[in-house]
Design an enzyme around this catalytic site. Sequence first.
Site, PDB file in Angstrom:
ATOM      1  N   ASP A  31       0.837  -1.207   0.000  1.00 39.88           N
ATOM      2  CA  ASP A  31       0.000   0.000   0.000  1.00 39.88           C
ATOM      3  C   ASP A  31       0.872   1.258   0.000  1.00 39.88           C
ATOM      4  O   ASP A  31       1.986   1.258  -0.535  1.00 39.88           O
ATOM      5  CB  ASP A  31      -0.971  -0.053   1.192  1.00 39.88           C
ATOM      6  CG  ASP A  31      -0.243  -0.256   2.521  1.00 39.88           C
ATOM      7  OD1 ASP A  31       0.923   0.191   2.654  1.00 39.88           O
ATOM      8  OD2 ASP A  31      -0.827  -0.872   3.434  1.00 39.88           O
ATOM      9  N   SER A  32       0.383   2.336   0.613  1.00 42.06           N
ATOM     10  CA  SER A  32       1.131   3.605   0.563  1.00 42.06           C
ATOM     11  C   SER A  32       2.509   3.506   1.221  1.00 42.06           C
ATOM     12  O   SER A  32       3.423   4.237   0.858  1.00 42.06           O
ATOM     13  CB  SER A  32       0.326   4.720   1.232  1.00 42.06           C
ATOM     14  OG  SER A  32      -0.014   4.349   2.555  1.00 42.06           O
ATOM     15  N   ILE A  33       2.651   2.605   2.188  1.00 47.94           N
ATOM     16  CA  ILE A  33       3.948   2.508   2.878  1.00 47.94           C
ATOM     17  C   ILE A  33       4.995   1.936   1.915  1.00 47.94           C
ATOM     18  O   ILE A  33       6.187   2.184   2.043  1.00 47.94           O
ATOM     19  CB  ILE A  33       3.824   1.676   4.175  1.00 47.94           C
ATOM     20  CG1 ILE A  33       2.739   2.295   5.085  1.00 47.94           C
ATOM     21  CG2 ILE A  33       5.150   1.602   4.915  1.00 47.94           C
ATOM     22  CD1 ILE A  33       2.400   1.457   6.301  1.00 47.94           C
TER      23      ILE A  33
END
Lengths: 240, 240
Positions: free
Chosen positions: A11-13
Amino acid sequence: MARPKIVLFGDSITQRSFEPGGWGAALTNTFSRKADVIVRGYGGYNTKLALFLLDETFPTNCTKPPVAVTVFFGANDAALLGRNNEQQHVPIAQYKENLLKIVYHIKESIPAVLVVLITPPPVDEVGRIEYARSLYGENAKPPERTNEMAGMYAKTCMEVAAELNVPSINLWSKMQETPDWQKYLCDGLHLTEEGNAVVHGEVVKVLASGGLHAPGMPYDFPHHSQIDFEKPEEAFKKQR
Amino acid sequence: MARPKIVLFGDSITQRSFEPGGWGAALTNTFSRKADVIVRGYGGYNTKLALFLLDETFPTNCTKPPVAVTVFFGANDAALLGRNNEQQHVPIAQYKENLLKIVYHIKESIPAVLVVLITPPPVDEVGRIEYARSLYGENAKPPERTNEMAGMYAKTCMEVAAELNVPSINLWSKMQETPDWQKYLCDGLHLTEEGNAVVHGEVVKVLASGGLHAPGMPYDFPHHSQIDFEKPEEAFKKQR
């Protein structure tokens, strides 16, 4: 010599891992001239959405399949019902099933691949509230994630790793071994440079245990100190 | 949607572009979810050695050829004869011939590719001496590069770009437009974070002029705000 490929799926991480100090950029640097690091991070995605990416991202007949894939989802699945971002919530039983499907798909498409499961990081609820207040002031809504809930998803992720016998990083636990672990998170959820360094260090270790020990891997082309600049062809012949 | 690929081909200034603050990592971030950035930097290499990499790095029958390649050599070719590192020296006429060969090879192997030539950066001779003294003290040898010589290689690189009608970045000139340009170099030769930012900004501009304008390029998969989390299949269908 063709370089092996390491894919970062999450995901965004994962998406933000090439921002300054990011763990993806650091990993690229660790495997400099030895392996390619390819980022496949999708901000806001949970495991339910990730399922729609599998066929194209990890096709069966890939001519140059990756040697390793990090799978790093759960931070969005753990968003609470009845709060902001509740659409991202995935019930824990379904999170488990989705993670199993993701790993199965990757391993079926690429039999020799090393899959590494990474749990969501802890949530700093105070930092999360402060971040919301910095954006919305008095109108800030209650935090959409709790550390306890993230911990349950982390535990589930570790169960999947154990059931499938794939290596894993319990980032939720690892970070909280440090008393002031909140420093690893910039908005209570995403990583600071120090947090990125923790992820980088852990990923390097687990890849090394799985056979991708960067210092022991060959360069794709000779180091300049191994080349006679007058007769370079010899070094390049030797390499092949 | 498969992501296009951008390859960074060069010497140590390219190899080290994923170190903290590096221009390669920043470029990966600029093209986040839109294009892959692949680093092919080789510390110590000059254009003479680069010729040995062409067949494998840019094969004719590549199934997924890059859409753009930055070619960034010359800092080592410009090393002075009779000094440390003189083995890296390539006479300027041969440097020109080698650069022509490199661009020809890439364009013949991948007809639709955008090739961007980047000149070597300026050399801060004082910084270079200080760096040598920090390593060797009184035994430091005279600097192996001059700014004037780097400028001649930069001029030649720009000539090649003009002859072949490929876009280019005159980094040697661009950096020296800033009065305290020495701040762009960490050891008189390699880039500081500020120097990396200059390269990143210039590469983004020249890629955009060549049709790779990051903000206008499509994501490979939908942004989460475009997805109905209850019926995600619709957004993914639309994408295809």
